[in-house]
Write a protein that holds these residues in place. Structure first.
Motif, PDB file in Angstrom:
ATOM      1  N   LEU A  93      10.716   1.674 -11.097  1.00 46.76           N
ATOM      2  CA  LEU A  93      10.652   3.120 -10.905  1.00 46.76           C
ATOM      3  C   LEU A  93      11.840   3.854 -11.532  1.00 46.76           C
ATOM      4  N   ALA A  94      13.048   3.396 -11.226  1.00 46.89           N
ATOM      5  CA  ALA A  94      14.248   4.146 -11.623  1.00 46.89           C
ATOM      6  C   ALA A  94      14.351   4.379 -13.132  1.00 46.89           C
ATOM      7  N   PRO A  95      14.163   3.340 -13.986  1.00 46.45           N
ATOM      8  CA  PRO A  95      14.260   3.595 -15.434  1.00 46.45           C
ATOM      9  C   PRO A  95      13.193   4.581 -15.931  1.00 46.45           C
ATOM     10  N   ARG A  96      12.003   4.513 -15.356  1.00 49.08           N
ATOM     11  CA  ARG A  96      10.940   5.423 -15.788  1.00 49.08           C
ATOM     12  C   ARG A  96      11.229   6.853 -15.337  1.00 49.08           C
ATOM     13  N   GLN A  97      11.802   6.991 -14.152  1.00 45.82           N
ATOM     14  CA  GLN A  97      12.194   8.331 -13.714  1.00 45.82           C
ATOM     15  C   GLN A  97      13.265   8.902 -14.644  1.00 45.82           C
ATOM     16  N   LYS A  98      14.182   8.065 -15.076  1.00 49.19           N
ATOM     17  CA  LYS A  98      15.220   8.498 -16.013  1.00 49.19           C
ATOM     18  C   LYS A  98      14.590   8.942 -17.333  1.00 49.19           C
ATOM     19  N   GLN A  99      13.584   8.186 -17.788  1.00 48.15           N
ATOM     20  CA  GLN A  99      12.901   8.543 -19.032  1.00 48.15           C
ATOM     21  C   GLN A  99      12.197   9.890 -18.906  1.00 48.15           C
ATOM     22  N   ARG A 100      11.802  10.241 -17.696  1.00 51.53           N
ATOM     23  CA  ARG A 100      11.124  11.522 -17.471  1.00 51.53           C
ATOM     24  C   ARG A 100      12.116  12.675 -17.324  1.00 51.53           C
ATOM     25  N   GLY A 101      13.398  12.375 -17.417  1.00 56.31           N
ATOM     26  CA  GLY A 101      14.390  13.437 -17.382  1.00 56.31           C
ATOM     27  C   GLY A 101      15.129  13.592 -16.076  1.00 56.31           C
ATOM     28  N   HIS A 102      14.793  12.790 -15.065  1.00 56.08           N
ATOM     29  CA  HIS A 102      15.524  12.862 -13.805  1.00 56.08           C
ATOM     30  C   HIS A 102      16.891  12.201 -13.967  1.00 56.08           C
ATOM     31  N   ILE A 103      17.854  12.638 -13.177  1.00 53.19           N
ATOM     32  CA  ILE A 103      19.168  11.994 -13.118  1.00 53.19           C
ATOM     33  C   ILE A 103      19.120  11.031 -11.944  1.00 53.19           C
ATOM     34  N   VAL A 104      19.100   9.725 -12.234  1.00 53.51           N
ATOM     35  CA  VAL A 104      18.785   8.718 -11.225  1.00 53.51           C
ATOM     36  C   VAL A 104      19.977   7.797 -10.979  1.00 53.51           C
ATOM     37  N   THR A 105      20.284   7.582  -9.716  1.00 53.38           N
ATOM     38  CA  THR A 105      21.294   6.608  -9.301  1.00 53.38           C
ATOM     39  C   THR A 105      20.677   5.701  -8.243  1.00 53.38           C
ATOM     40  N   VAL A 106      20.977   4.408  -8.317  1.00 53.34           N
ATOM     41  CA  VAL A 106      20.557   3.456  -7.295  1.00 53.34           C
ATOM     42  C   VAL A 106      21.799   3.019  -6.521  1.00 53.34           C
ATOM     43  N   VAL A 107      21.764   3.182  -5.201  1.00 53.83           N
ATOM     44  CA  VAL A 107      22.849   2.741  -4.336  1.00 53.83           C
ATOM     45  C   VAL A 107      22.400   1.478  -3.600  1.00 53.83           C
ATOM     46  N   CYS A 108      23.176   0.416  -3.740  1.00 54.56           N
ATOM     47  CA  CYS A 108      22.886  -0.865  -3.094  1.00 54.56           C
ATOM     48  C   CYS A 108      23.962  -1.128  -2.040  1.00 54.56           C
ATOM     49  N   LEU A 109      23.557  -1.439  -0.817  1.00 55.58           N
ATOM     50  CA  LEU A 109      24.525  -1.665   0.255  1.00 55.58           C
ATOM     51  C   LEU A 109      25.317  -2.957   0.065  1.00 55.58           C
ATOM     52  N   ARG A 110      24.779  -3.886  -0.709  1.00 57.29           N
ATOM     53  CA  ARG A 110      25.411  -5.200  -0.843  1.00 57.29           C
ATOM     54  C   ARG A 110      26.139  -5.329  -2.191  1.00 57.29           C
ATOM     55  N   HIS A 111      26.105  -6.542  -2.742  1.00 52.98           N
ATOM     56  CA  HIS A 111      26.865  -6.874  -3.947  1.00 52.98           C
ATOM     57  C   HIS A 111      25.951  -6.899  -5.183  1.00 52.98           C
ATOM     58  N   PRO A 112      26.526  -6.924  -6.381  1.00 51.58           N
ATOM     59  CA  PRO A 112      25.726  -6.947  -7.615  1.00 51.58           C
ATOM     60  C   PRO A 112      24.807  -8.163  -7.703  1.00 51.58           C
ATOM     61  N   THR A 113      23.653  -7.960  -8.325  1.00 51.60           N
ATOM     62  CA  THR A 113      22.674  -9.026  -8.557  1.00 51.60           C
ATOM     63  C   THR A 113      22.097  -8.874  -9.957  1.00 51.60           C
ATOM     64  N   GLN A 114      21.238  -9.815 -10.320  1.00 55.45           N
ATOM     65  CA  GLN A 114      20.594  -9.766 -11.627  1.00 55.45           C
ATOM     66  C   GLN A 114      19.721  -8.530 -11.768  1.00 55.45           C
ATOM     67  N   THR A 115      19.013  -8.154 -10.695  1.00 53.90           N
ATOM     68  CA  THR A 115      18.172  -6.948 -10.745  1.00 53.90           C
ATOM     69  C   THR A 115      19.019  -5.713 -11.014  1.00 53.90           C
ATOM     70  N   GLY A 116      20.203  -5.652 -10.397  1.00 58.33           N
ATOM     71  CA  GLY A 116      21.111  -4.535 -10.656  1.00 58.33           C
ATOM     72  C   GLY A 116      21.544  -4.479 -12.103  1.00 58.33           C
TER      73      GLY A 116
END
Length: 369
Positions: free
Chosen positions: A22-45
């Protein structure tokens, strides 16, 4: 618009896959998108960051009280138009932090449906039942991912029906087909037998996923192999159980796969034998690739699989019924192919990621007026 997604962690799971889609596609549509993760970095991040999406990690433990404080500070600094929360803890803390930061529009994305009764302590669950329908902000919408989750939200959680919207998880069909190879070539990647009927499964190795049921059904089938991808608390136990049942030579444990597409390309039939399942994204992806899907008659799987039309449903826990269905599909290849073709059409019509993106955009704009 400025959108902040908040999620417990970015490990393996359907919610994480949806955010990653979802997030990359929302960015492509012109939205300013941030993902906040409560834990630590992962491959998906890291995949999200590679796609140009900003990812902010709190790097805190599940019970750390600083989570709400840090979230509030982050949202206050960012001033997003929409806060979109995913998974249990983020839906609670993210909503509280949004209210404290003065954010008026919150989307609570329920990926777990009735699983809350298994994972939430009883006192907290009772408090949630009492307060949730009345909590601020006024501009809140609840996304549920299946018809069963919709019924549960109305009848058990007593959420206002006007604020509930059914949006199933989306499938990226273009990605699933990209680079597709033959079943024979895909099997060669994993060292799987070329000519034997092959049943596939991908998901967590956990009690609720019913992998033991698949192994027991396999013990009733002759000459059929199973390829099982995933990690979890039952990984070693299931390998030992396969040996006990005498099916170890026909069961191929592949471990965690960053990319399950080759497994799906390799299989003849896909099985989701879960004891509980909110949606069943892997089953939807298998169906999108034209595989007949056999699944438990529970949760969102009843939306993904139309019994005797796109696949087969069996009573949860009924090993004999599961084995009988698998035997029939393996022996009747043309019938299995017809189910798979219908399944692909069903997914293309109702479960594409672009349709989900459109629907969520409508929800955002609807809240903001």
């Amino acid at each position: 618009m400025r959108v902040v997604h908040i999620i417990d962690h970015l490990g393996a799971g359907g919610a994480q896959r949806l955010v990653a889609d979802l997030a990359p596609r929302q960015k492509q549509r012109g939205h300013i998108v941030t993902v906040v993760c409560l834990r630590h970095p992962t491959q998906t991040g890291r995949v999200l960051e590679t796609a140009g999406v900003r990812v902010h990690y709190l790097r805190l433990g599940r019970t750390d009280p600083r989570q709400a404080i840090d979230l509030r500070a982050f949202l206050h600094a960012e001033s997003p138009d929409i806060v979109h929360t995913h998974l249990t803890l983020s839906c609670l803390l993210g909503r509280i932090a949004a209210v404290m930061a003065g954010v008026e529009a919150v989307v609570v994305h329920d990926h777990e449906a009735d699983a809350e009764i298994f994972i939430t302590p009883a006192p907290l669950l009772a408090l949630k039942r009492l307060l949730e329908p009345h909590l601020p902000p006024r501009g809140v919408r609840y996304i549920v991912i299946s018809h069963s989750a919709l019924s549960y939200a109305c009848e058990v959680r007593r959420l206002p029906e006007s604020n509930l919207i059914l949006v199933p998880n989306g499938v990226d069909i273009v990605y699933l087909e990209r680079g597709r190879v033959s079943s024979k070539a895909a099997r060669a990647q994993f060292g799987l037998p070329v000519d034997a009927p092959l049943i596939g499964y991908a998901g967590r190795m956990a009690p609720e996923k019913g992998i033991d049921l698949l192994l027991e059904a396999l013990s009733q089938l002759s000459g059929v192999h199973a390829a099982i991808a995933g990690q979890g608390p039952l990984a070693n136990e299931m390998q030992a159980y396969a040996r006990k049942l005498g099916v170890a030579e026909r069961t191929h444990f592949l471990g965690y796969l960053d990319d399950i597409r080759p497994l799906l390309w390799a299989c003849d039939v896909y099985v989701q034998p879960s004891r509980r399942e909110a949606f069943g994204l892997a089953a939807a992806e298998a169906s999108a690739l034209g595989l007949p899907v056999v699944a438990s008659r529970i949760g969102g799987l009843r939306d993904v699989v139309l019994d005797k039309v796109t696949g087969r449903l069996f009573q949860p826990g009924n090993v004999n019924e599961l084995a009988s269905i698998l035997a029939f599909l393996v022996e009747n290849v043309e019938y299995a192919r017809i189910l798979g073709f219908a399944g692909r059409s069903h997914i293309c019509q109702y479960f594409t990621i672009d349709a989900v993106l459109d629907r969520i955009d409508e929800i955002y704009w609807g809240i903001l007026g």
